[in-house]
Every structure is written in structure tokens, then in C-alpha cells.
Design an enzyme around this catalytic site. Sequence first.
Site, short mmCIF file in Angstrom:
data_model
loop_
_atom_site.label_atom_id
_atom_site.label_comp_id
_atom_site.label_asym_id
_atom_site.label_seq_id
_atom_site.Cartn_x
_atom_site.Cartn_y
_atom_site.Cartn_z
N TRP A 1 -25.81 -15.48 -31.54
CA TRP A 1 -27.03 -15.98 -32.19
C TRP A 1 -27.10 -15.51 -33.63
CZ3 TRP A 1 -31.00 -13.35 -34.55
CH2 TRP A 1 -32.15 -14.08 -34.86
N HIS A 2 -26.56 -14.32 -33.90
CA HIS A 2 -26.67 -13.74 -35.24
C HIS A 2 -25.81 -14.44 -36.27
CE1 HIS A 2 -28.54 -10.34 -33.06
NE2 HIS A 2 -29.13 -10.11 -34.21
N GLY A 3 -24.77 -15.11 -35.85
CA GLY A 3 -23.95 -15.80 -36.84
C GLY A 3 -22.68 -16.37 -36.28
#
Length: 481
Positions: free
Chosen positions: A327-329
Site C-alpha cells: 500500500w505504501h508504494g
Amino acid sequence: MIFNSFDFALFIIPVFLLYWLILSKSAVYQNVFLLITSLVFYAWVDWRFLSLLLGSIVINFFLGKAIHTAERETRQLLFLRLGLVFNVGLLLYFKYFNFFYDNFFELLHVFGVQKSHGILHIILPLGISFFTFQNLGYLIDVYNEEIEPSNDFLQFSVFVAFFPKILSGPIERAANFIPQIQKKRIFSYQVAVDGLRQFLWGLFAKVVIAENCAVIANPIFENYENESGSTILVGAFFYTIQLYADFSGYSNMALGVSKLFGIELMRNFATPFFSTNISDFWRKWHISLTTWMMDYVFTPLSFTLRRYQKMGLLVSIIATFVLVGFWHGANWTFVVYGLLHGFYFVPLVYSGNINSSQIMAKGKWFPSVKEIIKMVLLFVLVMLTAIFFRADSVTTALNCLQKICSVTLIDFPHTVLTTITATTSILILFFIGIEWINREKKHDFEISNYHMLLRWGLYISLFLVLLFFGKSSETFIYFQF
């Protein structure tokens, strides 16, 4: 326009005055004004994706109504799937398409297929990870009949676009947010002051703690090839503090600004470094994302795998945290970051302590020696894993860890004997000390019960520290997510 900018000060003061002095007659007036303000705020930051935000609001509003009014369960499921495809599709295209595109051609190259491909330039809309997860949670809650769909387009629009949280969260729940804007907000001096207090603490965390830590950490990681293991370890320490101060600072500012308008957002950080196990850490770190993942990913997955008992539970946890990382990248570093955090749960699962959570040294001034040891060991574990969060590739992260595990770990780090390191370390001790004192309260700078002289002493101290040690910054780390 970011919270720690002069532009935001020029923006928020007239907005606050208009909201309470002129538009406080009804909830409708307040909501119309908040929606217009939020859209202006988003367009000010990046006008190119305003239509995307508006389109997302319209589509999810009507999908929510369609799910609720459909007479057959198959129709409800159809509309839910349409919502999942739309919202996840937005994320996959804008956030992950470049990642899958590049990795596809790299995989072809591994198998000997030499095929050239152009470079894609898909721009990531600010806040897309946050408002799409809000919309996904809303549709799933409507489908599960946990909430009634909003019949008021204005209220739903404010829920999605509310400007304090639109760029970096928290990922708010409709069940918490919408009831607050269904009725007229009445000004509360105590709530507004508490909001300013929380904003001040977030501002201090961002421009003093995070930015001074960045001055130390950034050169180390940018030149890691020429640094000793001990220096990289120092860089990892300051980066971990930077990451926490940056995002918790934003969250506190967002919650503080929201209180100025009579709206309570969910707490996103609750002194996570005062945890003694990884489960407790994630109950206190990025709480809105963790609870979202637990509710909508972990719970249904663990229910499906329940027959496999502890192994099924462990698989569910690891899969959930891989998604947390991703989700973060769009980078393998984030996948590894999530994978490692998932594996850290193994001892808790097999010891049966996964649900243990407590406030460190509750009701006491100091923790026990055992608690200190656990807390320090957990911090070191989180700190080493943060190297993957910071690195631009898995190879870079592994090289950093290899240096830390080499004989150069015993070298004296050259960054220690500098003025900026000494000053930042003192500021971090103050920062951690205030959070320790307030660890049992609603937020990190909840000092309403302090004596007036002590309160004002802290205010003046923070203003002076901001004046002399604050550093300007154009963005927040989590804006890239």
C-alpha cells in the site's frame, strides 16, 4: 499548500472565521462551506486531479445507494464488485501500473526475450491511497449492513473530500465521520484550543524533529557506499525518528485543524515506540490503516483459513502485512518491509500472546527493566526494517544491512560528534519525554490539566524552538503514498 506553510496560515484563518461567524446557522451551510473549502484546498495543491476526486465521490455515492436498494443479494454483490473494480482499478492504474509494466519487461528479459519498451509517466494523484480506501470501506460496510448508505450527497462529499485528511489521512470511517456532520456544529472554546494545541505539537514534530533528523539521515543514506556500518546504524535511528515525527506530525496537525471545525477524526498514532511487542506496535502505528486492513483483509482471510488454526492465522497476518507494505508504494522494498513485519508476528502467534496490548508502565512514572529491554529490542527491530522503507531498492537495503553486520559496526560513527547531531538528540529526548508523560491521554500534547504557568511555559518553549531550530520543508513523506 501544506500545513506548515505560510499559504496555509493565510487559508485557514479566514476559513475558520467565516465558518463560525457567518455560516454557523445550520449544518447545511457549514457542510456546503466545508465542501467548497476542501475542493479549493485540493485544487490548490494539484488542480489536475480535482475531476478525478469529484468523479470518485459521485460514483461511490450512487454505488452505495445501489447496494442498499438492490432487492436480491446477487445484485448487491454485483454493485459491490463494481465498486471494488472501480476503486482498486484507480489505485492499480495511477499507483502501480508503472511498477507492473516495468517488472513485466524485466521478467521477459530474464527469460531471454529482448523487447524494448518506453517509459511511462503516470502521475500519482495526491491522497488517492487514502480517499479510495475510505470509499472501499464505505461500500463494504454498506454491503455488510453495518451502516446505512448516505442519502445526502453533500454529506458524503464532505466525508470523502474533507481537507484536513484528504492528502494523508487518517483513513476515516463513515460511521464515525458522517454522524458528526449531520447536525449543526456548535463552537467550543475548549475543543478549539485543544485543536490548536495538537496542531502545535504536530508542527513541532514535523519542522523541528523530522526535518533535523532528515539533515542527519539523508546524507548517510545517499552516500551509504562510503559509510561504516556504525554510521549507517546511526542514520537508521534518525530516519526512524524522522519517519515517525513526519507522519505523526501530519496526523496531529490534521486532527488539530479538524477540531477547529468541531469534527473529531480518529487518532492515527498512540506513542508506538512505547510498545513491547510487534502486535502492540501496529495497534499504535498508522492506526487508521492497520484497523482498515484488519477489518477488510485480515478478518475475512483468517475466517477462510480458520481450519488451519495457527498456520492459517499466521498466513493471514503475513498476507495482510504484505498488502500493508505494498500500500505504501510500488516498490519491492515496501513488499519486503511488510513481509518482515508479518514474520515478526510468528513468536506471538505460537506463544498465544498476539492479542496482548497495554499502556507501558500504566499509572507509573518509569517502566520496569524488563519493559525497557523489550521496548528497546522492538525499536531496534523496527529501525532495521525501516531501512527497506528508506532505500530505493532491495539491493540498496541489503547492502546497508550487510555493512551494519560487518566489522565496521565497531567503527566510531563520524556523524556523532557534530553540533546538529547533539542538538537533534536533545530535541528528540524532549519530544519523547513529552509523549511519555502524555502516553495515557487522548493525544501526545493533551496538557489541559496542567497548571496555567506550566502550559504557557511549554507553549513559549515550543515557539522558541520552532523559531530557532525549525526547518522549512516542501512536503511530507506520506504524500508520496
